[in-house]
Design a protein around this motif. Structure first.
Motif, mmCIF file in Angstrom:
data_model
loop_
_atom_site.group_PDB
_atom_site.id
_atom_site.type_symbol
_atom_site.label_atom_id
_atom_site.label_comp_id
_atom_site.label_asym_id
_atom_site.label_seq_id
_atom_site.Cartn_x
_atom_site.Cartn_y
_atom_site.Cartn_z
ATOM 1 N N SER A 85 1.036 -0.650 -0.099
ATOM 2 C CA SER A 85 0.147 -0.013 0.473
ATOM 3 C C SER A 85 1.169 1.185 -0.015
ATOM 4 O O SER A 85 2.108 1.053 0.165
ATOM 5 C CB SER A 85 -0.870 -0.270 1.716
ATOM 6 N N ARG A 86 0.039 2.644 0.266
ATOM 7 C CA ARG A 86 1.599 3.560 -0.429
ATOM 8 C C ARG A 86 0.584 4.542 0.572
ATOM 9 O O ARG A 86 0.542 6.295 -0.188
ATOM 10 C CB ARG A 86 0.942 4.077 -1.900
ATOM 11 N N GLU A 87 0.313 4.455 1.669
ATOM 12 C CA GLU A 87 -0.294 5.339 2.121
ATOM 13 C C GLU A 87 0.947 6.665 2.479
ATOM 14 O O GLU A 87 0.107 7.715 2.759
ATOM 15 C CB GLU A 87 -1.422 4.893 3.498
ATOM 16 N N PRO A 98 5.561 16.184 -6.832
ATOM 17 C CA PRO A 98 3.831 15.253 -8.463
ATOM 18 C C PRO A 98 3.889 14.151 -8.969
ATOM 19 O O PRO A 98 4.929 13.674 -8.140
ATOM 20 C CB PRO A 98 4.613 16.689 -9.690
ATOM 21 N N TYR A 99 3.232 13.374 -8.855
ATOM 22 C CA TYR A 99 2.868 12.012 -9.316
ATOM 23 C C TYR A 99 3.760 11.708 -10.235
ATOM 24 O O TYR A 99 4.578 10.560 -9.805
ATOM 25 C CB TYR A 99 1.747 11.922 -10.535
ATOM 26 N N MET A 100 4.649 11.769 -11.575
ATOM 27 C CA MET A 100 5.262 11.811 -11.800
ATOM 28 C C MET A 100 7.356 11.705 -10.863
ATOM 29 O O MET A 100 7.815 10.980 -11.490
ATOM 30 C CB MET A 100 6.180 12.798 -12.941
ATOM 31 N N GLY A 148 0.403 -5.013 -14.692
ATOM 32 C CA GLY A 148 1.619 -3.690 -14.812
ATOM 33 C C GLY A 148 1.761 -4.179 -13.853
ATOM 34 O O GLY A 148 2.506 -2.686 -13.159
ATOM 35 N N TYR A 149 1.576 -4.081 -12.454
ATOM 36 C CA TYR A 149 2.545 -4.516 -11.215
ATOM 37 C C TYR A 149 3.802 -5.962 -11.340
ATOM 38 O O TYR A 149 4.119 -6.042 -10.150
ATOM 39 C CB TYR A 149 2.191 -4.102 -9.928
ATOM 40 N N GLY A 150 4.198 -6.330 -12.199
ATOM 41 C CA GLY A 150 4.874 -7.910 -12.489
ATOM 42 C C GLY A 150 6.279 -6.892 -13.431
ATOM 43 O O GLY A 150 7.636 -6.769 -12.921
ATOM 44 N N ALA A 181 2.883 -2.684 -20.252
ATOM 45 C CA ALA A 181 3.578 -1.933 -20.628
ATOM 46 C C ALA A 181 2.418 -0.527 -19.540
ATOM 47 O O ALA A 181 2.378 0.864 -20.273
ATOM 48 C CB ALA A 181 3.166 -1.178 -22.101
ATOM 49 N N HIS A 182 3.599 -1.068 -18.064
ATOM 50 C CA HIS A 182 2.354 0.172 -17.506
ATOM 51 C C HIS A 182 3.419 1.097 -17.446
ATOM 52 O O HIS A 182 3.530 2.039 -16.588
ATOM 53 C CB HIS A 182 1.872 -0.295 -16.189
ATOM 54 N N ALA A 183 5.616 0.352 -17.176
ATOM 55 C CA ALA A 183 6.215 1.548 -16.517
ATOM 56 C C ALA A 183 7.001 0.341 -17.231
ATOM 57 O O ALA A 183 7.639 -0.554 -17.304
ATOM 58 C CB ALA A 183 6.549 1.722 -15.037
ATOM 59 N N ILE A 242 -6.075 2.347 -24.019
ATOM 60 C CA ILE A 242 -4.615 3.394 -23.618
ATOM 61 C C ILE A 242 -5.834 4.037 -22.497
ATOM 62 O O ILE A 242 -6.636 4.597 -21.934
ATOM 63 C CB ILE A 242 -4.743 3.407 -25.249
ATOM 64 N N HIS A 243 -4.362 4.073 -21.519
ATOM 65 C CA HIS A 243 -4.718 5.890 -20.108
ATOM 66 C C HIS A 243 -3.930 6.494 -21.243
ATOM 67 O O HIS A 243 -2.330 6.946 -21.590
ATOM 68 C CB HIS A 243 -3.631 4.661 -19.818
ATOM 69 N N ALA A 244 -4.495 7.028 -21.960
ATOM 70 C CA ALA A 244 -3.785 9.240 -23.016
ATOM 71 C C ALA A 244 -4.270 9.731 -21.559
ATOM 72 O O ALA A 244 -5.522 10.202 -21.124
ATOM 73 C CB ALA A 244 -5.362 7.800 -23.896
ATOM 74 N N ASP A 265 -9.161 6.025 -22.075
ATOM 75 C CA ASP A 265 -9.365 6.311 -20.480
ATOM 76 C C ASP A 265 -8.726 7.558 -20.597
ATOM 77 O O ASP A 265 -6.986 7.352 -20.210
ATOM 78 C CB ASP A 265 -8.739 5.124 -19.881
ATOM 79 N N HIS A 266 -8.517 7.852 -18.841
ATOM 80 C CA HIS A 266 -8.385 9.191 -18.480
ATOM 81 C C HIS A 266 -8.612 10.443 -18.783
ATOM 82 O O HIS A 266 -9.872 10.871 -18.702
ATOM 83 C CB HIS A 266 -6.585 9.637 -18.088
ATOM 84 N N LEU A 267 -7.739 10.842 -20.145
ATOM 85 C CA LEU A 267 -7.938 12.348 -21.500
ATOM 86 C C LEU A 267 -8.666 13.884 -20.345
ATOM 87 O O LEU A 267 -9.007 13.632 -21.254
ATOM 88 C CB LEU A 267 -9.675 11.610 -21.605
ATOM 89 N N THR A 317 -12.842 3.264 -11.194
ATOM 90 C CA THR A 317 -13.149 3.674 -10.869
ATOM 91 C C THR A 317 -10.829 4.155 -10.489
ATOM 92 O O THR A 317 -10.527 4.823 -9.390
ATOM 93 C CB THR A 317 -12.703 2.758 -9.211
ATOM 94 N N ASP A 318 -10.453 3.104 -11.010
ATOM 95 C CA ASP A 318 -9.308 3.216 -11.029
ATOM 96 C C ASP A 318 -8.353 2.347 -10.161
ATOM 97 O O ASP A 318 -7.725 2.518 -9.815
ATOM 98 C CB ASP A 318 -8.803 4.530 -12.092
ATOM 99 N N LEU A 319 -9.245 1.823 -8.929
ATOM 100 C CA LEU A 319 -8.685 1.300 -8.061
ATOM 101 C C LEU A 319 -7.171 0.500 -8.207
ATOM 102 O O LEU A 319 -7.454 -0.179 -9.048
ATOM 103 C CB LEU A 319 -9.207 0.211 -7.899
HETATM 104 O O1 NIG Z 1 -4.552 4.319 -14.002
HETATM 105 N N1 NIG Z 1 -1.460 5.891 -14.203
HETATM 106 C C1 NIG Z 1 -1.010 4.114 -14.345
HETATM 107 N N2 NIG Z 1 -1.473 3.993 -13.139
HETATM 108 C C2 NIG Z 1 -2.106 4.002 -12.570
HETATM 109 C C3 NIG Z 1 -1.074 4.937 -11.236
HETATM 110 C C4 NIG Z 1 -1.129 3.216 -11.461
HETATM 111 C C5 NIG Z 1 0.127 3.434 -9.716
HETATM 112 O O2 NIG Z 1 0.086 4.631 -9.097
HETATM 113 O O3 NIG Z 1 0.456 2.706 -9.588
HETATM 114 C C6 NIG Z 1 -3.316 5.156 -13.184
HETATM 115 O O4 NIG Z 1 -3.526 6.107 -12.460
#
Ligand code: NIG
Ligand code: FE
Length: 405
Positions: A85-87, A98-100, A148-150, A181-183, A242-244, A265-267, A317-319
């Protein structure tokens, strides 16, 4: 009298969402097909009748007087299988990082990759199962799940198999998306990793995933790289998602149109041309207001512009460990209160259009004879309560494939 498994009677409002069986746009997103004081009959997991004065002998009768009855929520974008978890990242966000930047420092997705690689399939299964249980309690009856977390052959395959087990053992219906292709994992460069995705991972997704997704974003995967991966995925029968244009407009919405994605998705940052292309090709725009909420951003996706421009909009949700909610009701609240969607639009976006975003609209997303009996009963008299009475779980009863949970 004919006998059936279940009858739900006298719903104060029953939302059928009856309408065309393709992604709904503009005015269609305001039409919930509301029936008042109405009943619904279920047999063998399917809806068999809807009407005012149904006369059946039923094994179970649920009196829904004063209640709202509607299709179960569909959550078409989740990263539900993860460990850790990342609390602690909240303090970084509060300090303005920032997130990035968190990601560049090796945190964010990379932190979760480390934890997920270490977790056994059984640990991942039990943690994810708990999340699916919560989703069901909050009214979600079908969801999508991304890997995407592997970020390596062994671990991406482990996640696909965990998703498969969840599908087989949990009442939740789950569709699987390969998001290798998540990272770019720390141990490889981009070209090496993309080659590994295309040559080693994609061939192993057969029978385990239906969709292929890419985190197309400045500093992650470029348009050219995303296109290469998604076209390769198509050759293995995986429909592109696509996460776009989440943080920067890189032309992700345009790419979605060019390659015939099922959703973009996102947009948040998409260009007008990108949005027009989505509308023209009826590609579902999946909006994820939980993400800007958790990142404490002022800016949300321009939902009004999308809907008024003819893009079929869905919500999800993007859970994930950065935006951890199982609750589609919360997403509807954010959609209305932060993105100016009407209650009706937000409901179409979380049911029928969400089903379209995962290609399931033939079976779910509306209450119509012949469709799956995935039904929720909410403790409120009408659909406008959904964004109005917030922060509580309004869902009282969940019926999944005709079974009262
Ligand atoms: O949809 N943007 C990329 N992936 C996720 C976040 C994943 C993460 O931070 O663990 C998203 O927001
Ligand atoms: Fe996501």
């Amino acid at each position: 009298m004919e006998s059936v498994d279940l009858v739900i009677t006298h719903a104060s409002e029953l939302l059928t969402l009856k309408g065309p069986q393709k992604p709904r746009v503009r005015q269609q997103m305001r039409n919930l097909g509301v029936l008042k004081d109405c009943s619904l009959a279920v047999h063998d997991g399917l809806i068999v009748d809807i009407g005012r004065n149904l006369r059946y002998q039923a094994d179970t009768v649920i009196d829904a007087a004063g209640k709202l009855v509607m299709p179960g929520f569909v959550d078409p974008h989740t990263h539900v299988v993860f460990a850790g978890s990342r609390e602690f990242e909240l303090n970084l966000k509060l300090a303005g990082v920032p997130y990035m930047e968190v990601l560049k420092r090796g945190g964010g997705i990379f932190y979760t990759v480390e934890k997920t690689r270490k977790a056994s399939p059984n640990q991942l299964l039990s943690q994810s199962k708990k999340r699916l249980d919560t989703m069901l309690r909050y009214g979600t009856t079908t969801c999508e799940a991304k890997t995407g977390y592997g970020l390596d052959v062994k671990n991406e395959l482990k996640l696909l198999k965990v998703q498969r087990s969840l599908y087989e053992t949990h009442p939740m219906d789950l569709v699987s998306t390969f998001l290798g292709a998540h990272a770019i994992p720390k141990e490889m460069d981009a070209e090496q990793y993309i080659t590994s995705i295309i040559e080693e991972m994609l061939p192993k997704t057969q029978g385990l995933a239906q969709f292929c997704d890419v985190f197309c974003e400045k500093g992650i995967f470029s348009i050219a790289q995303s296109k290469k991966i998604l076209l390769a995925g198509k050759r293995y029968g995986l429909q592109p998602k696509i996460h776009a244009d989440e943080i920067v407009n890189t032309g992700g919405a345009l790419l979605a149109s060019k390659i015939g994605a099922i959703s973009a998705d996102h947009l948040l940052q998409s260009s007008d041309a990108g949005l027009r292309a989505l509308a023209k090709n009826r590609i579902v725009g999946v909006l994820l207001p939980g993400t800007p909420f958790c990142l404490m951003m002022e800016h949300y996706a321009p939902a009004r512009k999308l809907i008024d421009g003819g893009v079929p909009v869905a919500l999800a949700t993007d859970l994930n460990p950065n935006c951890w909610t199982e609750n589609m009701q919360m997403i509807i609240q954010l959609a209305c209160l932060k993105m100016q969607m009407t209650p009706a639009e937000a409901i179409v976006a979380s049911t029928f259009n969400a089903a379209c975003a995962i290609g399931m609209q033939q079976y779910i997303g509306s209450l119509e004879v012949g469709k799956h009996a995935d039904i929720i009963i909410l403790d409120c008299p009408n659909h406008q309560f959904l964004p109005y009475h917030f922060g509580v779980n309004l869902v009282q009863t969940v019926v999944k494939r005709g079974v009262v949970l």
